[in-house]
Scaffold this active site. Structure first.
Site, PDB file in Angstrom:
ATOM      1  N   PRO A  84     -30.457 -33.225  45.466  1.00 61.24           N
ATOM      2  CA  PRO A  84     -31.453 -33.047  44.109  1.00 61.24           C
ATOM      3  C   PRO A  84     -32.758 -33.719  44.655  1.00 61.24           C
ATOM      4  O   PRO A  84     -34.142 -33.320  44.254  1.00 61.24           O
ATOM      5  CB  PRO A  84     -31.009 -33.573  43.238  1.00 61.24           C
ATOM      6  CG  PRO A  84     -29.449 -33.717  43.261  1.00 61.24           C
ATOM      7  CD  PRO A  84     -29.336 -33.883  44.811  1.00 61.24           C
ATOM      8  N   GLU A 132     -20.787 -39.132  43.711  1.00 60.07           N
ATOM      9  CA  GLU A 132     -22.354 -39.589  43.243  1.00 60.07           C
ATOM     10  C   GLU A 132     -23.074 -39.259  44.300  1.00 60.07           C
ATOM     11  O   GLU A 132     -24.527 -39.325  44.276  1.00 60.07           O
ATOM     12  CB  GLU A 132     -22.469 -41.167  43.021  1.00 60.07           C
ATOM     13  CG  GLU A 132     -21.641 -41.519  41.634  1.00 60.07           C
ATOM     14  CD  GLU A 132     -22.545 -40.487  40.456  1.00 60.07           C
ATOM     15  OE1 GLU A 132     -23.688 -40.792  40.460  1.00 60.07           O
ATOM     16  OE2 GLU A 132     -21.642 -40.028  39.650  1.00 60.07           O
ATOM     17  N   ARG A 166     -28.566 -12.896  56.252  1.00 55.71           N
ATOM     18  CA  ARG A 166     -29.374 -11.556  55.825  1.00 55.71           C
ATOM     19  C   ARG A 166     -30.662 -11.445  56.581  1.00 55.71           C
ATOM     20  O   ARG A 166     -31.146 -10.009  56.582  1.00 55.71           O
ATOM     21  CB  ARG A 166     -29.501 -11.317  54.200  1.00 55.71           C
ATOM     22  CG  ARG A 166     -30.490 -12.396  53.679  1.00 55.71           C
ATOM     23  CD  ARG A 166     -30.132 -12.040  52.038  1.00 55.71           C
ATOM     24  NE  ARG A 166     -30.669 -10.950  51.477  1.00 55.71           N
ATOM     25  CZ  ARG A 166     -31.865 -10.493  51.348  1.00 55.71           C
ATOM     26  NH1 ARG A 166     -32.753 -11.197  51.910  1.00 55.71           N
ATOM     27  NH2 ARG A 166     -31.986  -9.167  50.650  1.00 55.71           N
ATOM     28  N   ASP A 188     -38.600  -7.583  50.178  1.00 53.80           N
ATOM     29  CA  ASP A 188     -37.675  -8.724  49.170  1.00 53.80           C
ATOM     30  C   ASP A 188     -39.087  -9.420  48.715  1.00 53.80           C
ATOM     31  O   ASP A 188     -40.253  -9.728  49.137  1.00 53.80           O
ATOM     32  CB  ASP A 188     -36.904  -9.483  49.800  1.00 53.80           C
ATOM     33  CG  ASP A 188     -35.536  -8.877  50.282  1.00 53.80           C
ATOM     34  OD1 ASP A 188     -35.375  -7.924  49.465  1.00 53.80           O
ATOM     35  OD2 ASP A 188     -34.893  -9.115  51.269  1.00 53.80           O
TER      36      ASP A 188
HETATM   37  N1  SAH Z   1     -26.136 -38.864  42.051  1.00 53.00           N
HETATM   38  C1  SAH Z   1     -26.694 -37.598  42.595  1.00 53.00           C
HETATM   39  C2  SAH Z   1     -26.081 -36.368  42.495  1.00 53.00           C
HETATM   40  C3  SAH Z   1     -24.720 -36.186  42.851  1.00 53.00           C
HETATM   41  S1  SAH Z   1     -24.140 -34.309  42.828  1.00 53.00           S
HETATM   42  C4  SAH Z   1     -28.085 -37.460  41.925  1.00 53.00           C
HETATM   43  O1  SAH Z   1     -28.186 -37.791  40.767  1.00 53.00           O
HETATM   44  O2  SAH Z   1     -28.964 -37.110  42.383  1.00 53.00           O
HETATM   45  C5  SAH Z   1     -23.185 -34.292  44.287  1.00 53.00           C
HETATM   46  C6  SAH Z   1     -23.639 -33.597  45.430  1.00 53.00           C
HETATM   47  O3  SAH Z   1     -23.986 -32.332  44.950  1.00 53.00           O
HETATM   48  C7  SAH Z   1     -24.947 -34.161  46.047  1.00 53.00           C
HETATM   49  O4  SAH Z   1     -24.789 -35.074  47.009  1.00 53.00           O
HETATM   50  C8  SAH Z   1     -25.770 -33.118  46.652  1.00 53.00           C
HETATM   51  O5  SAH Z   1     -25.066 -32.676  47.970  1.00 53.00           O
HETATM   52  C9  SAH Z   1     -25.015 -31.889  45.754  1.00 53.00           C
HETATM   53  N2  SAH Z   1     -26.290 -31.263  44.902  1.00 53.00           N
HETATM   54  C10 SAH Z   1     -26.172 -31.477  43.829  1.00 53.00           C
HETATM   55  N3  SAH Z   1     -27.207 -30.878  43.108  1.00 53.00           N
HETATM   56  C11 SAH Z   1     -27.887 -30.283  44.198  1.00 53.00           C
HETATM   57  C12 SAH Z   1     -29.354 -29.645  44.068  1.00 53.00           C
HETATM   58  N4  SAH Z   1     -29.829 -29.493  43.070  1.00 53.00           N
HETATM   59  N5  SAH Z   1     -29.735 -29.418  45.310  1.00 53.00           N
HETATM   60  C13 SAH Z   1     -28.823 -29.488  46.503  1.00 53.00           C
HETATM   61  N6  SAH Z   1     -27.698 -30.150  46.427  1.00 53.00           N
HETATM   62  C14 SAH Z   1     -27.109 -30.650  45.298  1.00 53.00           C
END
Ligand code: SAH
Length: 259
Positions: A93, A120, A158, A173
């Site tokens: 994220p 996490e 794609r 697209d």
């Molecule tokens: N503690 C982290 C969230 C971990 S979620 C935080 O607060 O940022 C577990 C995994 O899901 C992450 O390591 C990532 O690889 C994936 N993930 C979760 N949300 C994502 C998003 N919006 N975009 C990309 N990967 C995501």
């Protein structure tokens, strides 16, 4: 191109290898997907890949050593195959939001190593040592990086030559020219539904211009629909298209009529 995917859940990728555009891409070898189950690189007998966070707090952290070993295995495999070293992408994220521009650049590249986080997240030392780029799918939290990895590979697949049935279709697209897509219609020309299926307020006939056979008028109508929809829903994309020199005089004139 090849994608090397480090994941705790390789089985999540199987359905995409069996169906649709991703299947054709993977089978054609236009996109060579290799899965690297992280548990193969855990060294104790419990095949442990996660542990509690130092400093306390909830949840578990993906341990650095299995990840480093998986990376070494991927680099060795790339070298043995005579494939160049590909950049390493972590889904997070905290990454930059994925865009069609990034997808297009990747589609013309030798590929990438995709690291799917779980729990996490992953030990920062692996990020510092190996990650070249962090990509986010958006401002929300998923439980793992597998869906982001599949999303990225689908978007790249794609664009591979010969993978879509109609090669021109992705040029139409959303985002391919910086604007959102126009509405689409197919048969019947005039919709006649029984009362119990009626959709009140919906125009039953296809927009007449689409039936006119006049290609220039159709193209203009579609362009104006794109401009109007983009202006209403994502006005910042209009500004970006303008800055990139993608709006014609005619486009600008039409946009003025919307104000
Ligand atoms: N503690 C982290 C969230 C971990 S979620 C935080 O607060 O940022 C577990 C995994 O899901 C992450 O390591 C990532 O690889 C994936 N993930 C979760 N949300 C994502 C998003 N919006 N975009 C990309 N990967 C995501």
């Amino acid at each position: 191109m090849r994608f090397d995917v480090i994941t705790l859940f390789p089985e999540l990728f199987e359905p995409f290898a069996r169906v649709g555009v991703t299947r054709r891409a993977f089978e054609s070898r236009a996109v060579d997907v290799r899965l690297w189950p992280l548990r193969d690189h855990a060294d104790d007998t419990y095949r442990r890949v996660d542990d509690r966070p130092f400093g306390g707090g909830p949840g578990m952290v993906m341990m650095v050593e299995p990840l480093v070993k998986a990376m070494a295995a991927i680099r060795a495999d790339q070298a043995a195959a005579g494939h160049e070293r590909t950049p390493v992408i972590l889904f997070s994220p905290a990454g930059r939001p994925l865009t069609q521009a990034r997808v297009e650049a990747l589609a013309h590249s030798p590929g990438a190593v995709l690291v799917c986080g779980r729990y996490e997240g992953i030990d920062q030392r692996f990020i510092d040592g190996h990650i070249d780029e962090e990509i986010s799918l958006g401002d929300y939290v998923l439980s793992g990086g597998e869906l982001p990895a599949l999303t990225l590979m689908d978007a790249v697949a794609r664009l591979q030559p010969g993978v879509l049935h109609d090669a021109a279709s992705h040029q139409q697209d959303s985002f391919s020219d910086g604007l959102l897509d126009c509405p689409h219609y197919s048969r019947p020309e005039v919709l006649a539904l029984p009362d119990e299926l009626a959709m009140p307020g919906v125009e039953c006939a296809v927009p007449p211009v689409l039936m006119s056979g006049h290609h220039a008028h159709i193209a203009r109508w579609r362009r104006e629909q794109q401009l109007a929809i983009t202006r209403a829903r994502r006005p910042e994309l209009i500004d970006q298209a303008r800055a990139a020199g993608r709006l014609s005089k005619q486009d600008e004139q039409f946009l003025k009529t919307l104000l």
